[in-house]
Structure formats: C-alpha cells, structure tokens
Design an enzyme around this catalytic site. Sequence first.
Site, PDB file in Angstrom:
ATOM      1  N   HIS A 152       0.802  -1.217   0.000  1.00 31.16           N
ATOM      2  CA  HIS A 152       0.000   0.000   0.000  1.00 31.16           C
ATOM      3  C   HIS A 152       0.837   1.270   0.000  1.00 31.16           C
ATOM      4  O   HIS A 152       0.422   2.288  -0.525  1.00 31.16           O
ATOM      5  CB  HIS A 152      -1.029  -0.044   1.120  1.00 31.16           C
ATOM      6  CG  HIS A 152      -2.144  -0.956   0.743  1.00 31.16           C
ATOM      7  ND1 HIS A 152      -2.223  -2.247   1.192  1.00 31.16           N
ATOM      8  CD2 HIS A 152      -3.148  -0.796  -0.141  1.00 31.16           C
ATOM      9  CE1 HIS A 152      -3.264  -2.824   0.621  1.00 31.16           C
ATOM     10  NE2 HIS A 152      -3.845  -1.975  -0.183  1.00 31.16           N
ATOM     11  N   ARG A 176     -10.579   4.656  -3.174  1.00 25.88           N
ATOM     12  CA  ARG A 176     -10.300   3.823  -1.988  1.00 25.88           C
ATOM     13  C   ARG A 176     -10.624   4.640  -0.735  1.00 25.88           C
ATOM     14  O   ARG A 176      -9.779   5.407  -0.272  1.00 25.88           O
ATOM     15  CB  ARG A 176      -8.829   3.430  -1.959  1.00 25.88           C
ATOM     16  CG  ARG A 176      -8.370   2.470  -3.052  1.00 25.88           C
ATOM     17  CD  ARG A 176      -6.881   2.170  -2.888  1.00 25.88           C
ATOM     18  NE  ARG A 176      -6.456   0.990  -3.606  1.00 25.88           N
ATOM     19  CZ  ARG A 176      -5.773   1.028  -4.761  1.00 25.88           C
ATOM     20  NH1 ARG A 176      -5.471   2.166  -5.320  1.00 25.88           N
ATOM     21  NH2 ARG A 176      -5.399  -0.104  -5.341  1.00 25.88           N
ATOM     22  N   ARG A 198     -15.470   2.781  -3.369  1.00 21.36           N
ATOM     23  CA  ARG A 198     -15.383   1.466  -2.725  1.00 21.36           C
ATOM     24  C   ARG A 198     -15.581   1.639  -1.230  1.00 21.36           C
ATOM     25  O   ARG A 198     -14.998   2.552  -0.623  1.00 21.36           O
ATOM     26  CB  ARG A 198     -14.016   0.854  -2.996  1.00 21.36           C
ATOM     27  CG  ARG A 198     -13.840  -0.477  -2.290  1.00 21.36           C
ATOM     28  CD  ARG A 198     -12.578  -1.171  -2.706  1.00 21.36           C
ATOM     29  NE  ARG A 198     -11.410  -0.579  -2.080  1.00 21.36           N
ATOM     30  CZ  ARG A 198     -10.176  -0.995  -2.311  1.00 21.36           C
ATOM     31  NH1 ARG A 198      -9.959  -1.969  -3.190  1.00 21.36           N
ATOM     32  NH2 ARG A 198      -9.161  -0.438  -1.709  1.00 21.36           N
ATOM     33  N   GLU A 220     -11.912 -10.109  -6.483  1.00 23.84           N
ATOM     34  CA  GLU A 220     -10.532 -10.249  -6.004  1.00 23.84           C
ATOM     35  C   GLU A 220     -10.336 -11.498  -5.160  1.00 23.84           C
ATOM     36  O   GLU A 220      -9.232 -11.787  -4.723  1.00 23.84           O
ATOM     37  CB  GLU A 220     -10.043  -8.984  -5.277  1.00 23.84           C
ATOM     38  CG  GLU A 220     -10.998  -8.375  -4.290  1.00 23.84           C
ATOM     39  CD  GLU A 220     -10.507  -7.029  -3.726  1.00 23.84           C
ATOM     40  OE1 GLU A 220      -9.407  -6.588  -4.080  1.00 23.84           O
ATOM     41  OE2 GLU A 220     -11.238  -6.445  -2.924  1.00 23.84           O
ATOM     42  N   ASN A 240      -4.715  -6.993  -7.919  1.00 32.91           N
ATOM     43  CA  ASN A 240      -3.646  -7.124  -6.911  1.00 32.91           C
ATOM     44  C   ASN A 240      -3.985  -8.259  -5.954  1.00 32.91           C
ATOM     45  O   ASN A 240      -3.160  -9.128  -5.678  1.00 32.91           O
ATOM     46  CB  ASN A 240      -3.505  -5.833  -6.093  1.00 32.91           C
ATOM     47  CG  ASN A 240      -3.274  -4.615  -6.955  1.00 32.91           C
ATOM     48  OD1 ASN A 240      -2.820  -4.744  -8.085  1.00 32.91           O
ATOM     49  ND2 ASN A 240      -3.598  -3.446  -6.443  1.00 32.91           N
ATOM     50  N   ASP A 241      -5.201  -8.232  -5.441  1.00 37.76           N
ATOM     51  CA  ASP A 241      -5.597  -9.295  -4.525  1.00 37.76           C
ATOM     52  C   ASP A 241      -5.917 -10.584  -5.272  1.00 37.76           C
ATOM     53  O   ASP A 241      -5.572 -11.674  -4.818  1.00 37.76           O
ATOM     54  CB  ASP A 241      -6.800  -8.863  -3.681  1.00 37.76           C
ATOM     55  CG  ASP A 241      -6.360  -8.048  -2.476  1.00 37.76           C
ATOM     56  OD1 ASP A 241      -5.367  -8.444  -1.838  1.00 37.76           O
ATOM     57  OD2 ASP A 241      -6.982  -7.013  -2.189  1.00 37.76           O
ATOM     58  N   ARG A 268       1.158 -10.472  -1.541  1.00 36.83           N
ATOM     59  CA  ARG A 268       1.540  -9.305  -2.340  1.00 36.83           C
ATOM     60  C   ARG A 268       2.539  -8.398  -1.637  1.00 36.83           C
ATOM     61  O   ARG A 268       3.174  -7.551  -2.242  1.00 36.83           O
ATOM     62  CB  ARG A 268       0.292  -8.499  -2.742  1.00 36.83           C
ATOM     63  CG  ARG A 268      -0.457  -7.895  -1.584  1.00 36.83           C
ATOM     64  CD  ARG A 268      -1.835  -7.399  -1.991  1.00 36.83           C
ATOM     65  NE  ARG A 268      -1.839  -5.981  -2.307  1.00 36.83           N
ATOM     66  CZ  ARG A 268      -2.929  -5.282  -2.577  1.00 36.83           C
ATOM     67  NH1 ARG A 268      -4.127  -5.882  -2.608  1.00 36.83           N
ATOM     68  NH2 ARG A 268      -2.876  -4.019  -2.845  1.00 36.83           N
ATOM     69  N   CYS A 296      -9.242  -2.680 -12.047  1.00 40.50           N
ATOM     70  CA  CYS A 296      -8.739  -1.532 -11.301  1.00 40.50           C
ATOM     71  C   CYS A 296      -7.475  -1.849 -10.509  1.00 40.50           C
ATOM     72  O   CYS A 296      -6.973  -1.013  -9.788  1.00 40.50           O
ATOM     73  CB  CYS A 296      -9.813  -0.971 -10.375  1.00 40.50           C
ATOM     74  SG  CYS A 296     -10.263  -2.085  -9.050  1.00 40.50           S
TER      75      CYS A 296
HETATM   76  C1  PEP Z   1      -6.808  -4.840  -5.816  1.00 43.86           C
HETATM   77  O1  PEP Z   1      -6.772  -5.690  -4.944  1.00 43.86           O
HETATM   78  O2  PEP Z   1      -6.415  -5.034  -6.995  1.00 43.86           O
HETATM   79  C2  PEP Z   1      -7.339  -3.496  -5.534  1.00 43.86           C
HETATM   80  C3  PEP Z   1      -7.558  -2.640  -6.493  1.00 43.86           C
HETATM   81  O3  PEP Z   1      -7.547  -3.184  -4.224  1.00 43.86           O
HETATM   82  P1  PEP Z   1      -6.385  -2.824  -3.173  1.00 43.86           P
HETATM   83  O4  PEP Z   1      -5.101  -2.716  -3.947  1.00 43.86           O
HETATM   84  O5  PEP Z   1      -6.779  -1.552  -2.531  1.00 43.86           O
HETATM   85  O6  PEP Z   1      -6.417  -3.986  -2.265  1.00 43.86           O
HETATM   86 MG    MG Z   2      -7.852  -5.393  -3.076  1.00 44.33          MG
END
Ligand code: PEP
Ligand code: MG
Length: 753
Positions: free
Chosen positions: A365, A472, A508, A607, A630-631, A641, A678
């Site tokens: 993050h 976010r 979100r 995700e 990402n998730d 991650r 996204c």
């Molecule tokens: C993701 O998981 O791809 C996402 C966009 O959410 P975050 O990165 O905030 O977990």
């Molecule tokens: Mg995520």
Amino acid sequence: MPAAPGGPRLLLRRLREAMAEPVSPQARLDRIVTLIAANVIAEVCSVYVLSNDNILELFATEGLNREAVHLTRMRADEGLVGLIAQTAEPLSLSDAQSHPSFSYRPETGEEAYHAFLGVPLLRAGNTLGVLVVQNKTYRVYSEEEIEALQTTAMVLSEMIASGELQALAPGTGPAARRPVSQRGVALADGIGLGHVVLHEPRIVVKQLIAENVDREVERLELAIGEVRSAIDDLVERGDSIGTGESREVLETVRMFAHDKGWLRRMREAVQSGLTAEAAVERVQSDNRARMMRQSDPYLRDRLHDLDDLANRLLRTLIGHEGNGDRVLPENAILVARSMGPAALLDYDRTALRGVVLEEGGPTSHIAIVARALGIPAVGEIANATALCDAGDAIIVDGATGEIQVRPGPEIEAAYGEMVRVRAKRQEQYRALRDRPAVTQDGVAIGLQLNAGLLIDLTHLAETGADGIGLFRTELQFMVAQRMPSAAEQQTLYEAVFAATGDLPVTIRTLDIGGDKILPYMPALEEENPALGWRAIRIGLDRPALLRVQLRALLRAAAGRPLKIMFPMVATVDEFTRAKAIVEREKAHLRRHGHPLPSDCRLGVMVEVPSLLFQIDEIARAADFLSVGSNDLMQFLFAVDRENRRVAGRFDTLSVPALRAFRLIAERAAAAGCPATVCGEIGGKPLEAMALIGLGFRHLSMSPAAIGPVKAMVLGLDASAVAAFIETEMARAGDGESLRPALSAFAKAHGVPI
Ligand code: PEP
Ligand code: MG
C-alpha cells in the site's frame, strides 16, 4: 602481542588525547598507529583506507617502511587486507605468508613479519578500511586481543567518516563518502533528485571514549534493564508497537534482549573504555556487516530484529525517541527501513521528491500511495538507511528501481537529462489529454483513475481521464487521528463529487484489515491477516460501520448518480447481504425525507478466486464488476503481495492468470454486466493491451499511467491483439508467460509500450 601495559582502556584514553591535538590529519594518524603498536606490543601497526575507486591505500604505518605510505595501493579484493575488507571479519594468522591470499609488496618490507591480525574499519556496517598489526614471531592472537583491536578500529572509523582524511589522498575520497549505486524494485515511477531525509533518523554517537568506565557500565546496565522491561511489558500486553509488529517479532526481540552473547560483547566493549552508546554501536556495526552479507532471508530478518533492539537501546541511552517532526527541507528524499502509507501521508508532499525503502513490494500500500501522489519510489534496497547519511545527495529512479547515493557529476548530469526527456514525454501525453482513447479499429476504451485522497482528484483535469474507477475510501480513514464521524465522511464525499462534476465515480466501501490498519482501531492478532477479518467481512459482521459510511455516501450523492462497490466479496450471498444494507439505508433516508441519488448502482470487486466459480451468478446479481487484480493474483497464486521473497514467483501475463481474466471478461459480457480492471496491471501498457485483447473495455489506474496507456490504445488494433492472444493461449502450456510474445506483437505492430 602479549598483554599490554594499561590495556585497551589506557589506549583509548591516549587515543582521545591524540584526537584532540591540533595537528594535521596525517600527523594524527601517524601518532595513532604508533600508540596502537606500543599499546598492543606489536612491531607493526598499519591503517589502510578504502577509497572511492575501491582501492585500499596504506595511509599510515608504524613498523613498515614509511616510504610506502600512500604508495602501496591494492584492489579491494587483493591480499589479506582485501579479504578483510570483503568479509568485514577479523582475520588472525600466526603465519600470514603461508595464507593463499597473501600478496607480497616489496616496498613495505613486511617479509620480516609472520603473525598478522587485521580487523575491518566499519561504520554502520560499511567497510571503510582495515587496521592491521603484525609481529615477527609466529604467534596466535587471543580473543581479547582481537576484541581490543576492533574497539580501537571504531575510533579510526569515526575519524575516516568525519572526512578529515580526504585531504591526504587527492582525487579520491574515503569510501564512507563514495558514490553508491544500488538496484531494488521499482515501486512508483518517476525520477527524483534531492537530499536524504531519514524517516527514523539514525542516532549519532558523538562521545566514543569513556571518561569514567564504571559510570558507563552502570549506564549500559540501566538502559538494558529499561529496554528489557519495556519489551516484556509489550509482550505481556500482547500489544503492538504502533506499527503493528506481530507477537512473533516481539518474542524474538525479547529473546535477543536476553541474549547472553550480545550482552557480553557490549559489556566487554564498555570495559575496554568505550562509552555505553559507543559500545552498543560497536557491536551493532558488526551485526550490520553480518546482516549485509547474509543471504538467508530468515537469518537476515533476525539480524534486522537485533538491529532494531540496538536502536532502542541507543535511544534509551541518549534519552530521546527520535524526532517526530514531519516538516521536510526542499527536495527531500525519504529513506526508511519500512513505512506505512499513513506515515508517508504525514509528510509535506510539496517538498517530497522520492522515497527509498529497505522493504516494500510493488503492490504494497505504500507503493500505491506513492503512485497516487506521483512520488517516485524504490523498494528492497538492502541496508538503505545505513548507506546514506542525512543530507547526502541522492537520486531515486522509480522506473528501473535504482538509487544513486552521492552521485558523481556525470551520473547527475545523465539523470538531469533523463528528467528533461521525461518532461518532454509528459508534454506529449498532455497533448493526448483531449483525444478519446479509441483503438485503430474504432474500439473505445474507458480510462479512469484510481484515487483515495482529495488531492488525487486534481489529476482528473490534468490527465483527461473519464472518471474515477476506484476511490479507496480507507485512505482517508488511515490518515485520520480518529474515526471520521458520519458528518465528516459526508463532507468528504461531497467534496469528491464536487471535484468530479459530471464524471462517474466508483466509491469502494472501507477496505480495512490486512495491512491497512487504522491507528485508532485495536490491531487484531491474526495468523494470516490478508485472509482474515477485513473489508466486507468487517462490514457485514459489524454493520454499524458500513451503515454510517453508506448513509454518508447516499446523502452526499443526493440528486446525482452513485456507484458503490464492495471489496473482498467471496460469495454471492455476501453481496446480497451488503445490497440489503444499502436498501435499508435508502429506505431510512426516504422515510426521513432526504433526497436520494438519481441512480444508485452496486458493484463487486472480483478479487477472491471463489468468485471465478460463481461468475455467472455474480455478474447477474451485480450492476458492475471491477477486477482487483492485486488481490486476485495474490490469492490465485497464493503469493503474498507484500512479501518480497515470493513477489516474483508468478507473472500476471502467464496463461493461468490470463485465463482468469478472460473468464471474467467473457462471462460479464454475456450477462451484460460492465467489467473494469482496477488493479495495478491496468496501468501498465503491455498488460493493458492484453486485457483489451481479452475483452475488457474499461481500465482504472494511477494518474501517471493514463498517458502511456492512452498512447498504447491509440496505436492498437483491438481485434488483432484479440486474435493474437487467443492463438497464443491455445498454443502455450505449462503456465507459460505470454509476456515475450505480447512484447514482440507490440513491437511488430508499432504499438507504443
Ligand atoms: C486490488 O486488490 O487489486 C485493488 C484494487 O484493491 P487494493 O489494492 O486496494 O487492495
Ligand atoms: Mg484489493
């Protein structure tokens, strides 16, 4: 080197006097080697200093031929002295000449000496030179003698690090100040030139030599006691130390705090005449040197823990807690072991030019926040905090993942040029701002922004994006000192809608838990926080929090369209329940005569891989889908991650990943449900090209990615890439990555990647 009269304490006292004498640096160094030789009863004592160009140069000697001073120069991997510099370990030999690394230098006249003891001159784990004593006889140096010489070496290291010797070797600076280039991983694109600001300033020990040894022993014991009881308290409370350190780490730190070897070495260093803080640093420096050469990640982490503990001890001794001052000088480059997103947001962004971390993967993050803020960032730079001092010139290359500490003029000029070229390219991207993102064959691609702070919304006008594809909301919660009230939330969302005007915004709901910790909420102890109580799970179990947020959103969007999506949904049922909460809130507002959004659409983040097996049902139930790659990738490949050790183990362009994306695109289209990507991959031109080939028509990304992705879209033939990727996926097997094939496609078709 038999037991010396007066021992190390007397020597340190003499050295202190020598350091204070108003003489030239060379005279001081000559005096120091004479003092050491006399004190340890060695015929020879020599100092070699590692210079800028990686050469070990004889700077002073007692016993060897003085003519050789500044003439004897060796590569840093040459001879016994080179070996010590490389390993950063002491080397003791009763017959130096029979050692395979021995390199004979006739000008020194050292053939007469057999016994050899050399120790590295270390500072914060970096080798600055080597200190050597030699004797004619074949003798074995004792442990105490080795220890004493290491303590003496510390005084010399400080002298070298002070820059005092620079004048003695024209054209080269001692290694402490030499330029360093290191490669880690790129976290946030961009190039930053500036000066180092240490996020947690290193403690500088000024007073090295004790005036009163007994008093220093007492100070050390007191500080150890204090640190131990503070850690014991923490473990017993099961608490976290602000940044959410887990119990396991605390237990290890506690174990170290009681480690007999560590304590003994510090006590011995004090007994030999150092101040308590110098003794801690002396032992810490050895540990750091070991840590830098340790390739086993587990052991390296343990040495890190020990380093942390030593820092705590130093802070206790010096009596302050570092500085909590977040004001930055101009052109600041922050350097930290690790840092959470909230800590980064605490700094004055206008002065911040870059971030360098020892830890932190590309989808962590902190990386996402750095990208959102447009701050170049690099992670996984081993020992970054020890490599540079506050105020050092530094360049952060967020494109390649490199840093340049104390760069030479050529490097600085090359980067200056690169910055100019980039600025020009940015200008070209800006020229694309008002061009619709339509492929060569007429397919319109929606390019939206990922955001989380009000400041991000200024990028909408800058980039010409079609809206916000992912807002976010947790970022606002993470930077707050306390839970934002319903009214505060509503004000924030009103400001978001005011800034976005008629453009669509997808909000979100709170995605907290995992690594997104709210400072004012008790941190939970979970074995696997990424799989734990987070996001929609908290929302459904404790609906009050979710309800407050939904109500604030519904009220803020009165009279305009609203799109809400839920993170980490694992089953259709979870979405149905979340939807019911929205309906209840709508009914509540309606009953109380509040105006509602003109249109309210509810979406789901894809995700969690379980949704891939309910894809038809979820596409029918939701108004839209948004792929959180990402998730999704983290869970699909079971690769944390945030964990740098495993981050490189899979490719988002490998066949299994592409099949997952294709499934979502196809099934969503079949159900007439719009689908966006996204996650971070949507902002990378090559990956975005693949996603378009798989059928996605909406991508949401960080602001800096809009220009490059739009340039790619404008040069792309969507049906050609779709046909290409289909053939390649049918051909490829074994989880193969299509990255090389897709790059070749882009090149052959003139698609700018
Ligand atoms: C993701 O998981 O791809 C996402 C966009 O959410 P975050 O990165 O905030 O977990
Ligand atoms: Mg995520």
